[in-house]
Motif scaffolding. Structure first.
Motif, PDB file in Angstrom:
ATOM      1  N   GLU A 188       0.833  -1.209   0.000  1.00 50.65           N
ATOM      2  CA  GLU A 188       0.000   0.000   0.000  1.00 50.65           C
ATOM      3  C   GLU A 188       0.869   1.261   0.000  1.00 50.65           C
ATOM      4  OE1 GLU A 188      -3.023   0.213  -0.590  1.00 50.65           O
ATOM      5  OE2 GLU A 188      -4.173  -1.442   0.267  1.00 50.65           O
ATOM      6  N   GLN A 205      -1.407  -6.977  -5.184  1.00 46.71           N
ATOM      7  CA  GLN A 205      -2.449  -6.348  -4.391  1.00 46.71           C
ATOM      8  C   GLN A 205      -3.763  -7.130  -4.466  1.00 46.71           C
ATOM      9  OE1 GLN A 205      -2.739  -4.464  -1.983  1.00 46.71           O
ATOM     10  NE2 GLN A 205      -3.664  -2.476  -2.392  1.00 46.71           N
ATOM     11  N   HIS A 257     -10.921   7.020   2.676  1.00 50.85           N
ATOM     12  CA  HIS A 257     -10.653   6.947   1.242  1.00 50.85           C
ATOM     13  C   HIS A 257     -10.743   8.325   0.598  1.00 50.85           C
ATOM     14  CE1 HIS A 257     -11.730   2.378   0.874  1.00 50.85           C
ATOM     15  NE2 HIS A 257     -10.546   2.591   1.412  1.00 50.85           N
ATOM     16  N   HIS A 295      -9.045  -0.234  -3.415  1.00 47.82           N
ATOM     17  CA  HIS A 295      -7.595  -0.435  -3.307  1.00 47.82           C
ATOM     18  C   HIS A 295      -7.028  -1.076  -4.575  1.00 47.82           C
ATOM     19  CE1 HIS A 295      -6.909   0.725   0.930  1.00 47.82           C
ATOM     20  NE2 HIS A 295      -8.204   0.454   1.025  1.00 47.82           N
TER      21      HIS A 295
END
Length: 251
Positions: free
Chosen positions: A103, A165, A192, A149
């Protein structure tokens, strides 16, 4: 045979129609069920039951399960069949550590490469996520949170990170389903939105800090006591059966 496959072409719980090969569609449905935490860790994935549910051969089911096993969310056990992965506490810690590292890299690259269109798409995903939680559709909200994500990883413009991911997000969903505490409040859409603002401002330091705070928030809600989701395959995919029973509209 084409008649049997009609349920796979129906809209999903999120309203999106599935496209692609038969194993692509089966894979996508199972992947979404894991992201939405409708499939419990440790659930036996019977080839026979899944073949009946999706109206496809066991060969197609095996191909879909093999892809999911490659991503670490399904275990293929010799002579005992497939099960949804059930990460141990130590495995969960390792996955979360890897997720933090990925991330961080994705966020730094997104600051450099995310286009205006991609940022706009991310904002829309956050709006959709918030709407899902507002109307009580927690499963769809969780899935959209994970897809946020994945979309951010695409904005980073690094293909290996996108692949990594995808595996980590689905494994994280299993960990949350297995270990999250009883307090199921959800506010990822606020975090977010703040992250998108920092990326749009090209503020790498702030964006990374916000992302690490977001991961801390997820981590803080985990314990070792609670199971959720379901191990009943027919219940998990009941929306497909309902879609199959609906009369077709006249042409």
């Amino acid at each position: 045979m084409n008649e049997q496959l009609q349920p796979l072409k129906k809209p999903t719980r999120s309203g999106k129609a599935r496209t692609g090969t038969q194993d692509d569609i089966v894979y996508a449905h199972i992947f979404d069920a894991i992201l939405e935490q409708r499939l419990a860790p440790g659930t036996k994935l019977s080839e026979e039951a899944l073949g009946e549910i999706f109206g496809v051969s066991r060969t197609i089911i095996r191909r879909a399960l093999s892809r999911l096993a490659h991503e670490g969310v399904v275990l293929l056990r010799p002579n005992r069949g497939a099960v949804v992965a059930s990460p141990s506490v130590d495995e969960a810690r390792q996955i979360f550590f890897a997720r933090r590292m990925v991330e961080r890299a994705i966020t730094e690259l997104a600051v450099l490469h995310a286009s205006a269109d991609q940022l706009s798409e991310l904002r829309q995903m956050v709006t959709d996520e918030q709407d899902c939680f507002a109307r009580g559709d927690r499963g769809a909200g969780i899935r959209l949170s994970g897809e946020f994500h994945l979309k951010l990883a695409e904005a980073a413009k690094n293909a290996p990170l996108v692949s990594f991911q995808r595996s980590l997000v689905s494994q994280t969903s299993l960990i949350i389903a297995q270990y999250e505490s009883g307090n199921r409040s959800h506010c990822s859409y606020d975090e977010h939105n703040q992250l998108i603002d920092a990326i749009a401002a090209r503020d790498s330091e702030k964006a990374v800090s916000l992302m690490m705070h977001h991961m801390d928030h997820i981590d803080s809600k985990l314990n070792l006591d609670e199971d959720s989701a379901s191990d009943d395959l027919h219940a998990v995919f009941s929306h497909l059966a309902l879609a199959k029973k609906k009369p077709r509209s006249a042409r």
